[in-house]
Write an enzyme that holds these catalytic residues in place. Structure first.
Site, PDB file in Angstrom:
ATOM      1  N   THR A 142      13.763  27.804 -19.745  1.00 40.98           N
ATOM      2  CA  THR A 142      14.238  27.749 -21.131  1.00 40.98           C
ATOM      3  C   THR A 142      13.988  29.104 -21.775  1.00 40.98           C
ATOM      4  O   THR A 142      12.841  29.519 -21.935  1.00 40.98           O
ATOM      5  CB  THR A 142      13.484  26.644 -21.883  1.00 40.98           C
ATOM      6  OG1 THR A 142      13.705  25.421 -21.178  1.00 40.98           O
ATOM      7  CG2 THR A 142      13.980  26.505 -23.306  1.00 40.98           C
ATOM      8  N   GLU A 154      10.115  15.033 -17.425  1.00 38.15           N
ATOM      9  CA  GLU A 154       9.044  14.689 -16.496  1.00 38.15           C
ATOM     10  C   GLU A 154       8.946  13.171 -16.449  1.00 38.15           C
ATOM     11  O   GLU A 154       9.159  12.485 -17.446  1.00 38.15           O
ATOM     12  CB  GLU A 154       7.716  15.294 -16.958  1.00 38.15           C
ATOM     13  CG  GLU A 154       7.724  16.806 -16.840  1.00 38.15           C
ATOM     14  CD  GLU A 154       6.397  17.444 -17.196  1.00 38.15           C
ATOM     15  OE1 GLU A 154       5.360  16.756 -17.159  1.00 38.15           O
ATOM     16  OE2 GLU A 154       6.411  18.641 -17.521  1.00 38.15           O
ATOM     17  N   GLY A 161       4.132  15.696 -27.123  1.00 38.63           N
ATOM     18  CA  GLY A 161       3.386  16.770 -26.449  1.00 38.63           C
ATOM     19  C   GLY A 161       4.206  17.270 -25.282  1.00 38.63           C
ATOM     20  O   GLY A 161       5.428  17.134 -25.268  1.00 38.63           O
ATOM     21  N   CYS A 217       7.346  21.236 -23.217  1.00 41.51           N
ATOM     22  CA  CYS A 217       8.676  21.621 -23.718  1.00 41.51           C
ATOM     23  C   CYS A 217       8.809  21.536 -25.234  1.00 41.51           C
ATOM     24  O   CYS A 217       9.021  22.553 -25.898  1.00 41.51           O
ATOM     25  CB  CYS A 217       9.736  20.766 -23.046  1.00 41.51           C
ATOM     26  SG  CYS A 217       9.619  20.851 -21.260  1.00 41.51           S
ATOM     27  N   ARG A 221      -0.275  19.220 -20.469  1.00 42.40           N
ATOM     28  CA  ARG A 221      -0.019  20.377 -21.329  1.00 42.40           C
ATOM     29  C   ARG A 221       0.388  19.900 -22.742  1.00 42.40           C
ATOM     30  O   ARG A 221       1.276  19.088 -22.902  1.00 42.40           O
ATOM     31  CB  ARG A 221       1.085  21.254 -20.725  1.00 42.40           C
ATOM     32  CG  ARG A 221       0.567  22.070 -19.530  1.00 42.40           C
ATOM     33  CD  ARG A 221       1.665  22.851 -18.876  1.00 42.40           C
ATOM     34  NE  ARG A 221       2.581  21.986 -18.134  1.00 42.40           N
ATOM     35  CZ  ARG A 221       3.686  22.409 -17.543  1.00 42.40           C
ATOM     36  NH1 ARG A 221       4.037  23.678 -17.621  1.00 42.40           N
ATOM     37  NH2 ARG A 221       4.459  21.574 -16.868  1.00 42.40           N
TER      38      ARG A 221
HETATM   39  C1  UGA Z   1      11.891  17.081 -22.653  1.00 44.38           C
HETATM   40  C2  UGA Z   1      13.357  16.658 -22.830  1.00 44.38           C
HETATM   41  O1  UGA Z   1      13.445  15.251 -23.064  1.00 44.38           O
HETATM   42  C3  UGA Z   1      14.188  17.023 -21.584  1.00 44.38           C
HETATM   43  O2  UGA Z   1      15.564  16.713 -21.806  1.00 44.38           O
HETATM   44  C4  UGA Z   1      14.042  18.519 -21.327  1.00 44.38           C
HETATM   45  O3  UGA Z   1      14.747  18.932 -20.161  1.00 44.38           O
HETATM   46  C5  UGA Z   1      12.570  18.851 -21.161  1.00 44.38           C
HETATM   47  O4  UGA Z   1      11.847  18.460 -22.359  1.00 44.38           O
HETATM   48  C6  UGA Z   1      12.453  20.348 -20.928  1.00 44.38           C
HETATM   49  O5  UGA Z   1      12.800  21.129 -21.828  1.00 44.38           O
HETATM   50  O6  UGA Z   1      12.119  20.758 -19.796  1.00 44.38           O
HETATM   51  P1  UGA Z   1       9.765  16.038 -21.393  1.00 44.38           P
HETATM   52  O7  UGA Z   1       8.963  16.960 -22.226  1.00 44.38           O
HETATM   53  O8  UGA Z   1       9.529  15.998 -19.931  1.00 44.38           O
HETATM   54  O9  UGA Z   1      11.345  16.319 -21.578  1.00 44.38           O
HETATM   55  O10 UGA Z   1       9.495  14.532 -21.893  1.00 44.38           O
HETATM   56  P2  UGA Z   1      10.096  13.564 -23.045  1.00 44.38           P
HETATM   57  O11 UGA Z   1      10.410  12.281 -22.433  1.00 44.38           O
HETATM   58  O12 UGA Z   1      11.164  14.236 -23.796  1.00 44.38           O
HETATM   59  O13 UGA Z   1       8.804  13.365 -23.995  1.00 44.38           O
HETATM   60  C7  UGA Z   1       8.234  14.440 -24.732  1.00 44.38           C
HETATM   61  C8  UGA Z   1       7.181  13.921 -25.670  1.00 44.38           C
HETATM   62  O14 UGA Z   1       7.754  13.152 -26.723  1.00 44.38           O
HETATM   63  C9  UGA Z   1       6.133  12.996 -25.032  1.00 44.38           C
HETATM   64  O15 UGA Z   1       4.841  13.328 -25.513  1.00 44.38           O
HETATM   65  C10 UGA Z   1       6.515  11.601 -25.498  1.00 44.38           C
HETATM   66  O16 UGA Z   1       5.434  10.729 -25.568  1.00 44.38           O
HETATM   67  C11 UGA Z   1       7.061  11.913 -26.876  1.00 44.38           C
HETATM   68  N1  UGA Z   1       8.004  10.896 -27.380  1.00 44.38           N
HETATM   69  C12 UGA Z   1       9.207  10.700 -26.774  1.00 44.38           C
HETATM   70  C13 UGA Z   1       7.653  10.141 -28.498  1.00 44.38           C
HETATM   71  O17 UGA Z   1       6.544  10.298 -29.076  1.00 44.38           O
HETATM   72  N2  UGA Z   1       8.550   9.223 -28.975  1.00 44.38           N
HETATM   73  C14 UGA Z   1       9.762   9.028 -28.404  1.00 44.38           C
HETATM   74  O18 UGA Z   1      10.535   8.175 -28.903  1.00 44.38           O
HETATM   75  C15 UGA Z   1      10.091   9.774 -27.267  1.00 44.38           C
END
Ligand code: UGA
Length: 428
Positions: free
Chosen positions: A122, A156, A258, A261, A325
């Site tokens: 990114t 992830e 968290g 990303c 992270r």
């Molecule tokens: C995120 C994006 O969803 C991906 O599309 C992207 O490719 C990735 O970043 C990246 O840039 O590499 P990721 O960080 O692996 O993916 O995980 P997410 O499922 O997006 O969750 C991120 C955070 O948001 C977690 O801490 C999760 O608990 C939190 N979250 C997610 C919430 O608190 N509420 C929600 O409704 C959804």
């Protein structure tokens, strides 16, 4: 096709395994001999469901090779992907030093065949053109290459499904030959094709992550109102999420987002926008609400717990990963330690990583029930599936006081009351 990935983190390794599985010859360049050895023996170095199996399968088929050599890989490649880290600097900007030094190495090693160089990491708008300049400065005369931006959207915990079944493949390029090469590479994958300029592709990645972070902060903001006014945030999100223009997904409040990303990418977009003179206060508010969500659970614990012995379930920033992270758990545990709480934590995958931060300051257990033994309260920070149907009667028996702070809303408040728990969740 023959492809080289530079970098074997989440994005590099998962995408490399997927393209190998689709029948391509894939080289992965790294620089730590120990890690390359483990990867070559089938150890993906990270916990991601299905990844070890996919890696082993493609190693056995000799479609994926790990090496430290640019000279043996780059000259034979149709596409070279840069997938190295872009950690945030003190001021929030993405640190591009590794991306740019890798670009120089690629430039020095490009061979006679036409090659597309594409950054999967990114990177802020403008970086792919910087990569092109780095390559041009060192390449042999007559080398034929193009740059293209082809951002990755995998999550992830569901990285393989996300990569095998993308909603869309974004290709940012101004050279038809590069676009055609990347279209050919992605041909077996479903999803829409979004063919745009390099700048648009770079911005799409940050704009996507930032709107997802905004949805989460919005859900958290509404949860603050529900707590004060007596509503139930789950009901509210259901009620608004059924509107197709809004959607229910990514509207789960909790203890804040968290991971490697969202925190980094929201910061980087604020930094890019501010440098361009754009008022970025929408996204600074998103960050502020995210901090408040973490702070709220700490306040609830301090206000409502009489003893100092606390069990914690969940350390990973989300389920199905060992990644901590920017995990809310790290922030929350640091705060609780400052308040002299004694902590016993359980996570099915992330304890080893958390131990690197906290060492002997907290106790880690291999069993969720052990974390609740004689506890004055249990705090849930990650919604691992195994917590959803756990034997709560046994948990209650094991605790000194039946008090639960659920930062991920995994239980029903009425049922918890019937079971005899004092139960605090988010926005309900
Ligand atoms: C995120 C994006 O969803 C991906 O599309 C992207 O490719 C990735 O970043 C990246 O840039 O590499 P990721 O960080 O692996 O993916 O995980 P997410 O499922 O997006 O969750 C991120 C955070 O948001 C977690 O801490 C999760 O608990 C939190 N979250 C997610 C919430 O608190 N509420 C929600 O409704 C959804």
């Amino acid at each position: 096709m023959t492809i080289t990935f530079v970098g074997h983190g989440y994005v590099g390794l998962v995408t490399a395994c997927v393209f190998a599985d689709l029948g391509n010859m894939v080289y992965v360049v790294g620089h730590t001999p120990e890690k390359l050895k483990r990867l070559s023996s089938g150890d993906p170095l990270i916990f991601e469901p299905g990844l070890a199996e996919l890696l082993k399968k493609n190693l056995a088929a000799k479609r994926i090779v790990f090496t430290n050599s640019y000279s043996e890989t780059v000259p034979k490649s149709d596409v070279v992907f840069i997938a190295v880290g872009t950690p945030p600097k003190e001021n929030g900007e993405a640190d591009l030093s590794t991306v740019l030094s890798v670009a120089t190495e690629i430039g020095k090693n490009l061979g006679d065949r036409y090659t597309v160089v594409s950054c999967k990491s990114t990177v802020p708008v403008g970086t792919n053109r910087m990569i092109a300049h780095k390559i041009e400065a060192v390449m042999k005369k007559g080398t034929e290459f193009d740059i293209a931006s082809c951002p990755e959207f995998l999550r992830e915990g569901s990285a393989l499904t996300d990569t095998f079944e993308p909603d869309r493949v974004v290709i940012g390029s101004e050279a038809q030959k590069a676009t055609d090469t990347l279209l050919r590479l992605h041909k077996p994958l479903p999803g829409a094709r979004v063919l745009v300029s390099i700048e648009s592709a770079e911005i799409i990645k940050y704009a996507a992550n930032s709107i997802l972070a905004t949805k989460i902060s919005y859900a958290n903001l509404i949860s603050f109102i529900c707590e004060k006014a007596g509503g139930n945030v789950d009901e509210v999100m259901e009620g608004i999420g059924l509107d197709k223009r809004i959607g229910r997904i990514f509207l789960d409040p909790g203890v804040g987002y968290g991971g490697s990303c969202f925190p980094k990418d929201v910061k980087a977009l604020i930094s890019t926008g501010s440098a361009l003179g754009v008022d970025m206060s929408l996204l600074t508010a998103v960050e502020k609400i995210n901090d408040q969500a973490k702070e709220n659970i700490v306040e609830k614990i301090i206000m409502n717990t009489s003893g100092k012995k606390i069990g914690i379930w969940g350390l990973a920033f989300k389920p199905n990963t060992d990644d901590i992270r920017f995990a809310p758990s790290t922030y929350i545990i640091k705060k609780l330690l400052k308040e002299a709480y004694e902590i016993c934590a359980y996570d099915p995958e992330a304890s080893i990583n958390s131990k690197k931060i906290f060492g002997a300051k907290i106790t880690f257990t291999e069993d969720p029930y052990a974390a609740t033994k004689d506890a004055d309260a249990l705090v849930i920070l990650t919604e691992w599936n195994e917590f959803k149907q756990i034997n709560l009667a046994r948990v209650k028996k094991s605790m000194k006081t039946p008090l639960i702070f659920d930062g991920r809303n995994i239980y029903n408040p009425q049922e918890m009351e019937l079971l005899g728990f004092s139960y605090f969740s988010v926005g309900r």
